[in-house]
Design an enzyme around this catalytic site. Structure first.
Site, PDB file in Angstrom:
ATOM      1  N   SER A 130       0.860  -1.271  -0.120  1.00 51.47           N
ATOM      2  CA  SER A 130      -0.038  -0.058  -0.043  1.00 51.47           C
ATOM      3  C   SER A 130       0.937   1.292  -0.039  1.00 51.47           C
ATOM      4  CB  SER A 130      -0.933   0.043   1.070  1.00 51.47           C
ATOM      5  OG  SER A 130      -1.770   1.168   1.228  1.00 51.47           O
ATOM      6  N   LYS A 184      -4.652  -6.254   3.365  1.00 48.25           N
ATOM      7  CA  LYS A 184      -4.617  -5.406   2.483  1.00 48.25           C
ATOM      8  C   LYS A 184      -6.210  -5.046   1.648  1.00 48.25           C
ATOM      9  CE  LYS A 184      -2.697  -2.520  -0.605  1.00 48.25           C
ATOM     10  NZ  LYS A 184      -3.743  -2.307  -1.622  1.00 48.25           N
ATOM     11  N   HIS A 187      -7.786  -3.206   4.495  1.00 50.88           N
ATOM     12  CA  HIS A 187      -7.149  -1.765   4.538  1.00 50.88           C
ATOM     13  C   HIS A 187      -7.880  -0.976   3.452  1.00 50.88           C
ATOM     14  CE1 HIS A 187      -4.424   1.224   2.325  1.00 50.88           C
ATOM     15  NE2 HIS A 187      -4.029   1.238   3.499  1.00 50.88           N
ATOM     16  N   ASN A 188      -8.167  -1.465   2.089  1.00 53.63           N
ATOM     17  CA  ASN A 188      -8.517  -0.825   1.063  1.00 53.63           C
ATOM     18  C   ASN A 188     -10.197  -0.271   1.350  1.00 53.63           C
ATOM     19  OD1 ASN A 188      -6.255  -1.008   0.264  1.00 53.63           O
ATOM     20  ND2 ASN A 188      -7.061  -1.777  -2.170  1.00 53.63           N
ATOM     21  N   GLU A 191     -10.164   2.366   3.668  1.00 53.27           N
ATOM     22  CA  GLU A 191      -9.800   3.481   2.840  1.00 53.27           C
ATOM     23  C   GLU A 191     -11.014   4.089   2.089  1.00 53.27           C
ATOM     24  OE1 GLU A 191      -7.701   3.955  -1.507  1.00 53.27           O
ATOM     25  OE2 GLU A 191      -6.335   2.949  -0.003  1.00 53.27           O
TER      26      GLU A 191
END
Length: 479
Positions: A130, A184, A187-188, A191
């Protein structure tokens, strides 16, 4: 060819090229390869002076250039393209060699690939990277999934090229097989929620408080000096302050109001449904992007009536701005909390031993959702690894208690004035759902039992029961 390279990178688009340069800048010899050789030559011509690169025009040349155990990093499009590259390179590798997928792969694909290659003696590593182009070049956050043996070899390299915060590398082994790509993905998803919440805060300040984009940019710049300090708030201030050079208008007024997505937010929501993990803020942020692209549907709704927008005085606008800051902070805490709980749910399902303190630690630098309060999140999970929620931690609980009234005022104001705040409302509704003594799910259970004989559980005794709704006496039996 002399086997001198510490690592090989195949796929030299923006991210692959940036990672290859990052490795080389840190003293590693990097073998580079691309399906189109001209891209390899371009890298050598433009950036060959930055370190030691070994160009390879074929898969065989790339493998021959790698030291044992071989470390090959794939930076190609997720899906079929990744499978094709694996099929090309795997037969050329030996026991103990490693293939690292640094793309945005779906974690289920990573689990499948890891199991297949493990049987062939090859370590498959799913590394979530990232930070975009700048992060890949100057220091990303790297979420690694794979065997402990592979991370013993790769870890020092990843930790060297990753972002550094307070002397700690923003790279760690998350867990086995697909754990890195799963984290990940989440995480996105966070986001998506974070960006939507910030966008809603901007819209409220403009549509309700009456500020212009540049003024709102200054508000965000001030917020970035406090508890909302984060990369996304920082760049929001820059975007809102920007004037379009061609028209002289605020940049945000000349950009189409339709937001795209590459799929990781959608994956997060789909996976959350499979895990029964209620990431409602992420879901609403994802659907908000989808709604923004529904041009014909929006055109059909546009003439319909909405709320009443009464202009605010300057003092009222300043008070409302303070309320929006508090609502934004509370909603961001909820969004991060939902993502972290989803990771816990997945760890139980897939048998991953995930250290959430370590996850929060590597999210503090390099990645898109890096934020000051991640250090507090890291501390909270370090003190209590089994913490079920951030709101079970006294400090966060005290903060949310302090801001819940203005949080409600902001959502109420958005409803009265017809300004859409799906993520703010979803975060608040989630908070109220989980703090409620009793939910209307009891009625849902009765409905399900009525039309489908799905049974229900009682509060006063153990077991599952069914009411014979069609019978005159509506008798109940244990099932």
């Amino acid at each position: 060819m002399n086997a001198s390279a510490h690592i090989g990178v195949t796929g030299l688009a923006v991210m692959g090229r940036s990672l290859a340069r990052n490795f080389a800048r840190h003293g590693y010899t990097v073998a580079v390869h691309n399906r189109t050789p001209s891209r390899t030559r371009s890298l050598m011509e433009e950036f060959g002076h930055e370190g030691t690169f070994v160009p390879a025009e074929t898969a065989q040349e790339l493998v021959a250039a790698l030291q044992r155990p071989r470390r090959l990093m794939i930076m190609v499009q997720a899906g079929a393209a990744t499978d094709a590259v694996i099929d090309e390179f795997a037969p050329l590798l030996d026991d103990g060699d490693m293939i690292i997928d640094g793309g945005n792969a779906h974690f289920a694909d990573t689990r499948r690939r890891e199991a297949d290659l493990r049987e062939r003696g090859i370590h498959f590593v799913g590394a979530g990277v990232s930070g975009g182009e700048e992060g890949a070049l100057h220091g990303p956050s790297i979420m690694v999934g794979g065997s402990k043996e592979s991370y013993a070899v790769l870890g020092p390299m990843f930790e060297t090229i990753s972002a550094q915060v307070d002397g700690q590398a923003c790279s760690t082994r998350i867990g086995s097989d697909g754990a890195g790509h799963f984290v990940k993905m989440v995480h996105n998803g966070i986001e998506y929620a974070d960006m939507q919440l910030i966008a809603e805060a901007y819209d409220l300040l403009r549509q309700v408080a009456g500020y212009g984009p540049a003024e709102i940019g200054e508000i965000f710049r001030a917020w970035n000096k406090g508890r909302l300090e984060s990369y996304l708030v920082e760049i929001t201030a820059e975007v809102l302050s920007h004037t379009d050079p061609g028209t002289g208008k605020p940049f945000v007024d000349v950009v189409a109001d339709t937001a795209g997505q590459k799929g990781t937010g959608r994956w997060t929501v789909q996976t959350a449904l499979d895990l029964a993990s209620p990431v409602t803020a992420v879901a609403q942020a994802t659907f908000a992007r989808a709604a923004s692209g529904q041009a014909s549907l929006r055109a059909a709704y546009r003439p319909l009536p909405g709320g009443v927008r009464i202009p605010m005085s300057r003092s009222e606008a300043e008070r409302f701005t303070s309320q929006v800051e508090q609502a934004l902070y509370a909603s961001k805490v909820i969004a991060y909390d939902q993502g972290l709980k989803m990771i816990q749910d997945a760890a139980l399902t897939y048998g991953w031993d995930i250290d959430l303190a370590a996850v929060a630690g590597i999210w503090r630098g390099g990645c898109i959702i890096r934020a000051a309060f991640l250090d507090r999140i890291r501390t909270a999970y370090a003190a209590e690894p089994r913490l079920v929620s951030l709101l079970a931690e006294p400090g966060f609980a005290k903060e949310i208690t302090a801001v819940q009234v203005p949080w409600r005022e902001v959502v109420a104001a958005s409803v009265r004035r017809g300004v859409p705040t799906p993520a703010f409302a979803a975060a608040l509704s989630y908070y109220d759902t989980l703090r409620a003594d009793r939910l209307p799910a009891a009625l849902l259970q009765g409905q399900r039992d009525y039309f489908g004989a799905h049974s229900y559980r009682r509060t006063d005794r153990q077991g599952a029961f069914h009411t014979h709704w069609g019978h005159p006496d509506r008798s109940e039996t244990e099932v």
